[in-house]
Design an enzyme around this catalytic site. Sequence first.
Site, PDB file in Angstrom:
ATOM      1  N   CYS A   2      69.691  84.122  30.447  1.00 21.03           N
ATOM      2  CA  CYS A   2      70.942  84.583  30.489  1.00 21.03           C
ATOM      3  C   CYS A   2      71.379  84.449  29.093  1.00 21.03           C
ATOM      4  CB  CYS A   2      72.098  84.375  31.427  1.00 21.03           C
ATOM      5  SG  CYS A   2      71.589  84.930  33.091  1.00 21.03           S
ATOM      6  N   ARG A  27      66.811  86.650  26.136  1.00 21.55           N
ATOM      7  CA  ARG A  27      66.907  85.406  27.098  1.00 21.55           C
ATOM      8  C   ARG A  27      67.110  86.186  28.543  1.00 21.55           C
ATOM      9  NH1 ARG A  27      68.909  80.725  24.883  1.00 21.55           N
ATOM     10  NH2 ARG A  27      69.552  80.013  26.869  1.00 21.55           N
ATOM     11  N   TRP A  76      69.330  87.529  33.179  1.00 27.45           N
ATOM     12  CA  TRP A  76      68.054  87.216  33.853  1.00 27.45           C
ATOM     13  C   TRP A  76      68.552  86.895  35.235  1.00 27.45           C
ATOM     14  CZ3 TRP A  76      65.087  83.509  36.351  1.00 27.45           C
ATOM     15  CH2 TRP A  76      63.777  83.777  36.568  1.00 27.45           C
ATOM     16  N   ASN A 102      75.496  81.129  32.759  1.00 23.56           N
ATOM     17  CA  ASN A 102      74.331  80.812  32.637  1.00 23.56           C
ATOM     18  C   ASN A 102      73.713  79.597  33.258  1.00 23.56           C
ATOM     19  OD1 ASN A 102      71.501  80.431  31.718  1.00 23.56           O
ATOM     20  ND2 ASN A 102      71.861  79.535  29.778  1.00 23.56           N
ATOM     21  N   GLU A 487      45.531  79.865  27.319  1.00 25.55           N
ATOM     22  CA  GLU A 487      46.441  80.847  26.560  1.00 25.55           C
ATOM     23  C   GLU A 487      46.214  82.168  26.343  1.00 25.55           C
ATOM     24  OE1 GLU A 487      49.438  80.187  25.740  1.00 25.55           O
ATOM     25  OE2 GLU A 487      49.962  81.471  23.992  1.00 25.55           O
ATOM     26  N   LYS A 491      48.682  85.009  27.614  1.00 28.61           N
ATOM     27  CA  LYS A 491      49.040  86.341  26.722  1.00 28.61           C
ATOM     28  C   LYS A 491      48.981  87.477  27.365  1.00 28.61           C
ATOM     29  CE  LYS A 491      51.331  84.552  24.505  1.00 28.61           C
ATOM     30  NZ  LYS A 491      51.464  83.414  24.555  1.00 28.61           N
ATOM     31  N   GLU A 494      51.000  88.335  30.785  1.00 30.90           N
ATOM     32  CA  GLU A 494      52.497  88.264  30.542  1.00 30.90           C
ATOM     33  C   GLU A 494      53.043  89.686  29.801  1.00 30.90           C
ATOM     34  OE1 GLU A 494      54.698  85.106  28.317  1.00 30.90           O
ATOM     35  OE2 GLU A 494      53.032  84.937  27.091  1.00 30.90           O
ATOM     36  N   HIS A 510      30.906  77.523  39.850  1.00 32.46           N
ATOM     37  CA  HIS A 510      31.648  76.928  40.856  1.00 32.46           C
ATOM     38  C   HIS A 510      32.519  77.877  41.484  1.00 32.46           C
ATOM     39  CE1 HIS A 510      29.847  72.962  40.099  1.00 32.46           C
ATOM     40  NE2 HIS A 510      30.117  73.108  38.665  1.00 32.46           N
ATOM     41  N   LYS A 609      63.065  84.367  27.561  1.00 32.56           N
ATOM     42  CA  LYS A 609      62.466  83.323  26.626  1.00 32.56           C
ATOM     43  C   LYS A 609      62.774  81.887  26.957  1.00 32.56           C
ATOM     44  CE  LYS A 609      60.657  82.720  22.574  1.00 32.56           C
ATOM     45  NZ  LYS A 609      59.114  82.821  22.505  1.00 32.56           N
TER      46      LYS A 609
HETATM   47  C1  F6R Z   1      54.695  82.353  27.181  1.00 32.62           C
HETATM   48  C2  F6R Z   1      55.835  81.446  26.821  1.00 32.62           C
HETATM   49  C3  F6R Z   1      56.084  80.585  27.865  1.00 32.62           C
HETATM   50  C4  F6R Z   1      56.840  79.269  27.343  1.00 32.62           C
HETATM   51  C5  F6R Z   1      57.562  78.351  28.591  1.00 32.62           C
HETATM   52  C6  F6R Z   1      58.014  77.156  28.133  1.00 32.62           C
HETATM   53  O1  F6R Z   1      54.116  83.036  26.360  1.00 32.62           O
HETATM   54  O2  F6R Z   1      56.549  81.638  26.043  1.00 32.62           O
HETATM   55  O3  F6R Z   1      55.216  80.356  28.939  1.00 32.62           O
HETATM   56  O4  F6R Z   1      55.871  78.603  26.584  1.00 32.62           O
HETATM   57  O5  F6R Z   1      58.413  79.004  29.309  1.00 32.62           O
HETATM   58  O6  F6R Z   1      58.949  77.386  26.900  1.00 32.62           O
HETATM   59  P1  F6R Z   1      59.597  76.348  26.016  1.00 32.62           P
HETATM   60  O7  F6R Z   1      58.313  76.096  25.043  1.00 32.62           O
HETATM   61  O8  F6R Z   1      60.772  77.049  25.494  1.00 32.62           O
HETATM   62  O9  F6R Z   1      59.882  75.181  26.821  1.00 32.62           O
END
Ligand code: F6R
Length: 614
Positions: A2, A27, A76, A102, A487, A491, A494, A510, A609
């Site tokens: 939010c 956000r 959010w 928020n 990772e 990516k 998401e 396994h 985010k």
């Molecule tokens: C994926 C992504 C999330 C963040 C996670 C932690 O691309 O951005 O998985 O890495 O929410 O966020 P922070 O780093 O802000 O604690």
Amino acid sequence: MCGIVGYVGYRNAVPVLIKGLEKLEYRGYDSAGIACVDHQKGSLSVIKEKGKLGILKEKLGDFTIEAHIGIGHTRWATHGEPSRANAHPHVDASGKIALIHNGIIENYAVIKNALQKKKVRFLSQTDTEVGVNLIGSYYRKSPKLFDAVKRAVGEMHGFFSFVLFSKDDPDTLIVYKRSNPLVIGLGHGENFAASDVTALLPYTRQVIYLEDEDLAVITAKEISIYSLKEKAWIKRHPSTVHWDASQAQKQGFPHFMLKEMYEQPEVLKNILIKRIQKNGEIFFDTVDRKFQKRLRKIKRVSMISCGTAYHAGMVGSVAMGKYARIPCQTEVSSEFRYGTPILNPKDLVVLITQSGETADTLAALREAKDKGAVTLAVVNVVGSTIAREADAVIYTHAGPEIGVASTKAYIAQLATLLLLSFYMARIRKTIPATDLKALLREFKKMPEHCAKVLKESKKFDRCAEKHYTRRNFLYLGRGCNYPTALEGALKLKEISYAHAHGYAAGEMKHGPIALIDHEQPVICIAPDSLTYDKMISNIQEILARDGIVIAIGTEGQKDLEKMSDDFFSIPKVPEILSPLLTVIPLQFFAYKVAVLNGRDVDQPRNLAKSVTVE
Ligand code: F6R
């Protein structure tokens, strides 16, 4: 999660709020709304819509409002589905107080019940509406908004921040912070409040980061802060924000994510300039002698973080074990905090976070501090809660990251954690000076290598075009590139919504091997390394079952190139530095697959985010 913004001052509040929300939309984007007091009529206007900010902006075209106070919100969803009724701002039953929020009021159901018994009617499913009505119920008894908020927050459990005003006093905003971020922007004849400094940068660089339990009264000319913790009016000193506002613009790129990927060589370069001194010593400006002394006594390290930052922690952990020879564990914050961790003053807990506000990582930090461990935050957002609460902080200096999928912040976390491991190795004397010198010499070449890999991105595009309709992808890696596999898969899922699974390649036999057939793409991260031959064996096993091999290797690996349906190479670098490069083609692959599927790359569904709720 939010985004919240508030304004009081000489300008028309509406465009200020909208501009602020544009910066905060990352956000959360389930709905957006504003509330303000019309300057001419003295009436309270609340305009809100389900969906992205663009829909609200269109709606606002139907109104002409001149207001000098207002609040804006981008949501959010936590309590209640995304809908117009659940969108913020929420107004109390008297129709006087408007509030944005928020976080979560955990005991909202109990409070709602009590208010319903007093005949308060609710129009939404949110905890926010409960909050504003509790404040409203006290305001009706004694019309001092500050006192009403003070009393009401004392009854609310959970972690949240508010911005609110009453139309009875259209010159005053009240803001409150408990755990979730809130920053006040200082202007001349105007003042601001927001959940993130990016919303304030077009107007001011002078900010006050509120502390938990701060309750502030903001007018155009004055800011007064009362600490509920200290039970006193207090002074909080302003800080200057040094971020470049243009960094938060797309600058001609179709998406923030792509722009941020292209910023990676520069991010690496800046980190290396800042962290490696002319005499070859690694230097962290925020780590003083006293903290260094505590680091020398450390016997065990825990890297704690979520999502992408967790993957960075895994690479950091490999480096910490290999070079500093300290036992190092990695854990996701949500498991660590509820796992009754055994810690003592010889434990170093490293909290890794881009936003510095992630609720579980913040709770993990507090748990670690409670148990007496030494805490070190590796954070991107300057002045964020985790940065302020840890015993020491090392900033990753990636600049503002707006795309929800983390790219340049990941590279910055990797580089910082690698340097931290080498630094620990140096102070523990577990690495000969000549070896460290050679390693840092290679490190300094990384920005150039990174730029080269980015330049060859077109190749990744073609591979994505071949596979973008597929719904299942497997990613395999070993050692410090096992986290790269995780990772890469994260990516892809998401932003493209395809299912992608990252695995340690040695585990393939396994279980996951059962998935492999002629329709299964397997992305194999196999640069030059100690386990290269093992990766080749895994790839043979995939080929024997007709799987599709997309390989990320090192220049000159002709054998691997021949075996693969698609092959991307990175320059030859020491194995421990390779995750800084191998992840780039995977970012591109995910980006291109998402674009070809018509996904909203910068604002993927259901995500936000900064995850400030548990
Ligand atoms: C994926 C992504 C999330 C963040 C996670 C932690 O691309 O951005 O998985 O890495 O929410 O966020 P922070 O780093 O802000 O604690």
